[in-house]
Design an enzyme around this catalytic site. Structure first.
Site: not given
Ligand SMILES: O=P(O)(O)OC[C@@H](O)[C@@H](O)c1c[nH]c2ccccc12
Length: 269
Positions: A50, A61, A175
């Protein structure tokens, strides 16, 4: 349907393995670092990369990824330079690359122009956090014809209609956001997650990747038991606040390796 994502996830499923999906922000702290890290992530065992498009108002975020976006924007990272980066590293990266971001910059770039340019650069999928299927009527057809998977989010509050709608519109994988709230490492995995994931997976054909808050091999193993794969972002991005250069590469390799090991010990299907 994107061929790279479908082929990779099918081969994992056929061999009973779970996917490790990792997130980093493109251009954090600069695009040269990103260009070095993408092949390194694949060598360390990542199944799907990603890649975040830095944005000024990343509302989904937590602080770790917000700061990553700030560093990338300060380095002058733009949507076009992210696409150029993917094009340049594509020959060295065989695993799927999914661009993550917010819809505003893509809207200004142009939905169709973006789908065509992203696919030409070698992007395999796109996840726009603030673009639910109801608002993706313009993007869906052009993404499909460009061979880009559009990935949508499900949350613990998604009801049966929502799950069906997201599963009908999306492709590649779904997701599943494991906790309500923003991204960021958590201490514990929700007790109800196992049941929630079982319900979603029984209702959809697409593979389900679960993410948010996963930061240790033990948490990754726990979540992977009930999903087709796990997503880890903040725990990796946090390393960018502590290390640079070779030390960052070593730290990312070590963490990804330990997460991969944790997932490989994960039981159940
Ligand atoms: O940071 P975490 O808690 O490990 O979660 C993954 C996430 O950061 C990544 O999938 C992601 C980054 N930006 C996002 C915005 C929405 C959903 C998901 C995301």
């Amino acid at each position: 349907m994107n061929k790279r994502i479908a082929a990779h996830l099918t081969s994992l499923r056929k061999t009973g393995r779970k996917a490790l999906v990792t997130f980093i922000t493109a251009g954090d702290p600069d695009l040269a670092t990103t260009a070095t890290l993408l092949p390194l992530l694949e060598r360390a065992g990542v199944d799907i990369i990603e890649l975040g498009i830095p944005f000024s108002d990343p509302m989904a975020d937590g602080p770790t990824i917000q700061r990553a976006s700030e560093r990338a924007l300060a380095a002058g990272t733009t949507l076009s330079s992210v696409l150029e980066l993917v094009q340049s590293v594509r020959p060295a990266v065989t695993v799927p690359i999914v661009l993550m971001g917010y819809s505003n910059p893509i809207y200004h770039y142009g939905w169709e122009r973006f789908a065509v340019d992203a696919a030409a650069a070698g992007v395999d999928g796109l996840l726009l956090v603030d673009l639910p299927p109801e608002e993706a009527d313009e993007l869906l057809p052009v993404a499909r014809s460009a061979g880009l998977d559009l990935i949508f989010l499900l949350t613990p509050t998604s009801g049966p209609d929502r799950i069906a709608r997201v599963a009908r519109s999306g492709s590649g994988f779904l997701y599943y956001v494991t906790v309500t709230g923003v991204t960021g490492a958590r201490q514990h995995v929700s007790q109800s997650l196992s049941g929630e994931l079982a319900a979603v997976r029984s209702a959809v054909r697409l593979p389900v990747m679960a993410g948010f808050g996963i930061s240790t091999p033990e948490q990754a193993a726990l979540v992977a038991a009930d999903a087709d794969g796990v997503v880890v972002g903040s725990a990796i991005v946090k390393l960018f606040e502590q290390y640079r250069g070779e030390q960052l590469q070593e730290a990312v390799t070590a963490l990804v390796g330990s997460l991969k090991l944790g997932i490989s010990h994960s039981t159940r299907t």
